[in-house]
Design a protein around this motif. Structure first.
Motif, PDB file in Angstrom:
ATOM      1  N   GLN A  21       0.813  -1.212   0.000  1.00 52.59           N
ATOM      2  CA  GLN A  21       0.000   0.000   0.000  1.00 52.59           C
ATOM      3  C   GLN A  21       0.845   1.260   0.000  1.00 52.59           C
ATOM      4  O   GLN A  21       0.526   2.236  -0.684  1.00 52.59           O
ATOM      5  CB  GLN A  21      -0.940  -0.016   1.218  1.00 52.59           C
ATOM      6  CG  GLN A  21      -2.038  -1.048   1.152  1.00 52.59           C
ATOM      7  CD  GLN A  21      -2.943  -0.837  -0.049  1.00 52.59           C
ATOM      8  OE1 GLN A  21      -3.367   0.279  -0.336  1.00 52.59           O
ATOM      9  NE2 GLN A  21      -3.230  -1.916  -0.770  1.00 52.59           N
ATOM     10  N   LEU A  22       1.931   1.252   0.742  1.00 52.31           N
ATOM     11  CA  LEU A  22       2.780   2.447   0.794  1.00 52.31           C
ATOM     12  C   LEU A  22       3.440   2.709  -0.542  1.00 52.31           C
ATOM     13  O   LEU A  22       3.526   3.862  -0.983  1.00 52.31           O
ATOM     14  CB  LEU A  22       3.849   2.291   1.879  1.00 52.31           C
ATOM     15  CG  LEU A  22       3.393   2.569   3.307  1.00 52.31           C
ATOM     16  CD1 LEU A  22       4.498   2.239   4.303  1.00 52.31           C
ATOM     17  CD2 LEU A  22       2.974   4.028   3.458  1.00 52.31           C
ATOM     18  N   PHE A  28       1.484   6.784  -6.740  1.00 55.37           N
ATOM     19  CA  PHE A  28       0.366   7.646  -7.116  1.00 55.37           C
ATOM     20  C   PHE A  28       0.696   9.116  -6.854  1.00 55.37           C
ATOM     21  O   PHE A  28       0.431   9.995  -7.684  1.00 55.37           O
ATOM     22  CB  PHE A  28      -0.881   7.245  -6.325  1.00 55.37           C
ATOM     23  CG  PHE A  28      -2.015   8.231  -6.443  1.00 55.37           C
ATOM     24  CD1 PHE A  28      -2.825   8.250  -7.559  1.00 55.37           C
ATOM     25  CD2 PHE A  28      -2.254   9.166  -5.426  1.00 55.37           C
ATOM     26  CE1 PHE A  28      -3.864   9.174  -7.671  1.00 55.37           C
ATOM     27  CE2 PHE A  28      -3.279  10.086  -5.536  1.00 55.37           C
ATOM     28  CZ  PHE A  28      -4.087  10.094  -6.654  1.00 55.37           C
ATOM     29  N   LEU A  29       1.270   9.394  -5.687  1.00 57.93           N
ATOM     30  CA  LEU A  29       1.621  10.769  -5.331  1.00 57.93           C
ATOM     31  C   LEU A  29       2.699  11.326  -6.249  1.00 57.93           C
ATOM     32  O   LEU A  29       2.692  12.514  -6.581  1.00 57.93           O
ATOM     33  CB  LEU A  29       2.078  10.837  -3.867  1.00 57.93           C
ATOM     34  CG  LEU A  29       0.985  10.582  -2.815  1.00 57.93           C
ATOM     35  CD1 LEU A  29       1.608  10.450  -1.426  1.00 57.93           C
ATOM     36  CD2 LEU A  29      -0.039  11.701  -2.831  1.00 57.93           C
ATOM     37  N   SER A 232      11.606   0.496   4.496  1.00 60.11           N
ATOM     38  CA  SER A 232      11.299   1.088   5.791  1.00 60.11           C
ATOM     39  C   SER A 232       9.946   1.779   5.736  1.00 60.11           C
ATOM     40  O   SER A 232       9.732   2.706   4.940  1.00 60.11           O
ATOM     41  CB  SER A 232      12.381   2.103   6.182  1.00 60.11           C
ATOM     42  OG  SER A 232      11.974   2.867   7.295  1.00 60.11           O
ATOM     43  N   GLU A 233       9.045   1.342   6.568  1.00 54.61           N
ATOM     44  CA  GLU A 233       7.720   1.945   6.610  1.00 54.61           C
ATOM     45  C   GLU A 233       7.794   3.409   7.023  1.00 54.61           C
ATOM     46  O   GLU A 233       7.062   4.251   6.507  1.00 54.61           O
ATOM     47  CB  GLU A 233       6.829   1.168   7.578  1.00 54.61           C
ATOM     48  CG  GLU A 233       5.400   1.687   7.636  1.00 54.61           C
ATOM     49  CD  GLU A 233       4.510   0.854   8.528  1.00 54.61           C
ATOM     50  OE1 GLU A 233       3.427   1.352   8.903  1.00 54.61           O
ATOM     51  OE2 GLU A 233       4.895  -0.287   8.854  1.00 54.61           O
ATOM     52  N   ASP A 234       8.688   3.737   7.939  1.00 55.39           N
ATOM     53  CA  ASP A 234       8.840   5.117   8.402  1.00 55.39           C
ATOM     54  C   ASP A 234       9.305   6.022   7.274  1.00 55.39           C
ATOM     55  O   ASP A 234       8.777   7.123   7.082  1.00 55.39           O
ATOM     56  CB  ASP A 234       9.829   5.180   9.564  1.00 55.39           C
ATOM     57  CG  ASP A 234       9.263   4.581  10.835  1.00 55.39           C
ATOM     58  OD1 ASP A 234       8.021   4.446  10.921  1.00 55.39           O
ATOM     59  OD2 ASP A 234      10.054   4.253  11.738  1.00 55.39           O
ATOM     60  N   ARG A 238       7.001   8.898   5.661  1.00 59.91           N
ATOM     61  CA  ARG A 238       7.478  10.283   5.695  1.00 59.91           C
ATOM     62  C   ARG A 238       7.508  10.885   4.283  1.00 59.91           C
ATOM     63  O   ARG A 238       7.120  12.036   4.073  1.00 59.91           O
ATOM     64  CB  ARG A 238       8.866  10.331   6.328  1.00 59.91           C
ATOM     65  CG  ARG A 238       9.402  11.763   6.494  1.00 59.91           C
ATOM     66  CD  ARG A 238      10.649  11.804   7.357  1.00 59.91           C
ATOM     67  NE  ARG A 238      11.690  10.908   6.856  1.00 59.91           N
ATOM     68  CZ  ARG A 238      12.028   9.748   7.403  1.00 59.91           C
ATOM     69  NH1 ARG A 238      11.368   9.308   8.478  1.00 59.91           N
ATOM     70  NH2 ARG A 238      12.986   8.993   6.886  1.00 59.91           N
ATOM     71  N   ARG A 239       7.950  10.083   3.315  1.00 58.83           N
ATOM     72  CA  ARG A 239       8.013  10.566   1.933  1.00 58.83           C
ATOM     73  C   ARG A 239       6.604  10.823   1.388  1.00 58.83           C
ATOM     74  O   ARG A 239       6.356  11.815   0.706  1.00 58.83           O
ATOM     75  CB  ARG A 239       8.737   9.541   1.067  1.00 58.83           C
ATOM     76  CG  ARG A 239       8.957   9.991  -0.362  1.00 58.83           C
ATOM     77  CD  ARG A 239       9.808  11.232  -0.390  1.00 58.83           C
ATOM     78  NE  ARG A 239       9.892  11.785  -1.733  1.00 58.83           N
ATOM     79  CZ  ARG A 239      10.057  13.069  -1.978  1.00 58.83           C
ATOM     80  NH1 ARG A 239      10.157  13.930  -0.984  1.00 58.83           N
ATOM     81  NH2 ARG A 239      10.141  13.501  -3.213  1.00 58.83           N
TER      82      ARG A 239
END
Length: 349
Positions: A21-22, A28-29, A232-234, A238-239
Motif C-alpha cells: 500500500q505504501l 500515485f503521489l 522502511s515503513e517510516d 514520511r516521503r
C-alpha cells in the motif's frame, strides 16, 4: 543493514514491496506531483500569453483610436462652449431658458457630452437626475478625471501569485532551504560553482514570481539524489506525507492561477481580446469594426455640434431647437457607452 536506494518509479517497482500500500500510494503521489507541475506550467504560460495579447491589443487600439479620442474631446469642448455662449449672449423667457437648459442637460445625462455641473443653474437638476441613474449612466456622463478615477478603482488589484498565507511562508522556507544548498560560495570546484550559480538564478526568479511549483521542482530534483530505505515503513510514510503536503500546495497554486486568468479575461481589456478572437474566427477585423463604429458616432456628435451652432447663430428657431437635434435620434446610446468603456479601459493601461 537495509540497502539504500534513490526514490524513483523504477526503484519502487524493483523492490519486493512494489505492491504494498505504501509503495502504491507513493507511486500515485509521484504521478500526481508531476501532473500538477505540468498543469501549473501550462496555466502560467496561458496567463502570460493572454496578458501579452492584451498589451498588444491595447497598444494597437490606442494607436488607431487616438485621433478619434482627440476628435471626441474637441467636439465635447465645442458643444459646451456653444451652450455657454448661448446662455451668456442671448435673452430668453424664464420657461424658454429652462427648456434650453433641459436640452443641454439631456445631452450630458445621455453621455453625448461630459457633465459640467457648474453650468447655468444645472447643479441641482443634474444632482437630482443622477440620483436616479444607475452606475452605468454615472460612468457615461462623468468627467474625464472622474472616469479616470473610476477605471483606476475598477482595475483588478494585481494580486501576488501566492497570498500572504502558509503558502507564502512555504515559498520563503523552500527558497531559504535551496539557497543554503545551492549557494555558489559553498561549491568545492569551479564546475560545481558554475552549476550552482545557474540554479540560483532559477531559484531567485521563482521566488520573485512566487512560483512555488518551480521551487518545489528544484527541491524535488535535489531530493532525487537522496537515499531512503525502500523497505522502511517510516521512510516511505514520511516521503508520502511530504508529497501530500507539496501536492496540496501545488493544487492551491493551480487554482489561484485559474482564478487569476479568469479574472483577467473578465476585465474590459480581457473581454475585448476574447471578443476579437471570436470575431477573427468569423473573418471579422474587430479592431477595424470598433474604429469604424467610433467614427460613425463622431459623425453623429458632429451633427449635434452643428445643430447647436446653428441655434447660436439663429439659423433655426427656438421651437426647432427644443425639438432636439436630429442626429441624436440615430445615436445608439448602448453602443456609445460600450465604446467609451473600451476606450477608457485601454487608456488606463
Amino acid at each position: 543493514m537495509p540497502r539504500k536506494t534513490t526514490v524513483s518509479s523504477q526503484s519502487i517497482k524493483a523492490t519486493p514491496l512494489a505492491l504494498s500500500q505504501l509503495h502504491i500510494r507513493l507511486e500515485f503521489l509521484e504521478k500526481e506531483h508531476q501532473s500538477l507541475l505540468k498543469q501549473i506550467k501550462r496555466k502560467r504560460t496561458e496567463l502570460k500569453n493572454f496578458v501579452e495579447q492584451m498589451r498588444c491589443f491595447g497598444t494597437e487600439f490606442i494607436n488607431r483610436a487616438t485621433p478619434n479620442f482627440q476628435k471626441m474631446a474637441e467636439l465635447d469642448q465645442e458643444i459646451h462652449a456653444l451652450f455657454e455662449e448661448i446662455f451668456t449672449t442671448r435673452k430668453f423667457g424664464k420657461q424658454t431658458l429652462k427648456n434650453i437648459e433641459a436640452v443641454y442637460r439631456n445631452l450630458q445625462i445621455t453621455g453625448v457630452i461630459t457633465v459640467k455641473p457648474n453650468s447655468q443653474q444645472l447643479d441641482t437638476e443634474l444632482d437630482e437626475s443622477f440620483e436616479n441613474e444607475d452606475s452605468q449612466s454615472d460612468f457615461s456622463s462623468s468627467t474625464s478625471e472622474e472616469q479616470h478615477q473610476y477605471w483606476q478603482s475598477q482595475q483588478p488589484v494585481e494580486s501576488p501569485s501566492v497570498a500572504r498565507t502558509d503558502d507564502q511562508r512555504k515559498i520563503r522556507q523552500t527558497f531559504l532551504k535551496l539557497a543554503e544548498i545551492f549557494h555558489p560560495d559553498k561549491a568545492r570546484d569551479s564546475e560545481t560553482q558554475k552549476y550552482h550559480t545557474e540554479i540560483m538564478k532559477s531559484i531567485n526568479k521563482a521566488y520573485q514570481e512566487g512560483d512555488l511549483a518551480r521551487l518545489l521542482e528544484i527541491e524535488r530534483s535535489h531530493q532525487s539524489g537522496e537515499v531512503i530505505d525502500n523497505n522502511s515503513e517510516d521512510d516511505l510514510t514520511r516521503r508520502c506525507r511530504t508529497l501530500e503536503q507539496h501536492n496540496q500546495i501545488l493544487l492551491a497554486q493551480y487554482e489561484n492561477l485559474k482564478q487569476e486568468l479568469r479574472l483577467t479575461k473578465n476585465t474590459p481589456e480581457g473581454t475585448m481580446v476574447t471578443d476579437s478572437r471570436k470575431a477573427a474566427k468569423k473573418g471579422i477585423d474587430a479592431m477595424a469594426a470598433i474604429v469604424e463604429t467610433m467614427e460613425s458616432q463622431i459623425n453623429v456628435v458632429s451633427g449635434i455640434r452643428d445643430f447647436v451652432k446653428d441655434f447660436r447663430e439663429q439659423k433655426i428657431t427656438i421651437k426647432e431647437f427644443l425639438a432636439g437635434p436630429p442626429p441624436l435620434y440615430s445615436l445608439d446610446e448602448s453602443i456609445m457607452e460600450d465604446i467609451l468603456e473600451q476606450m477608457l479601459s485601454q487608456l488606463m493601461r
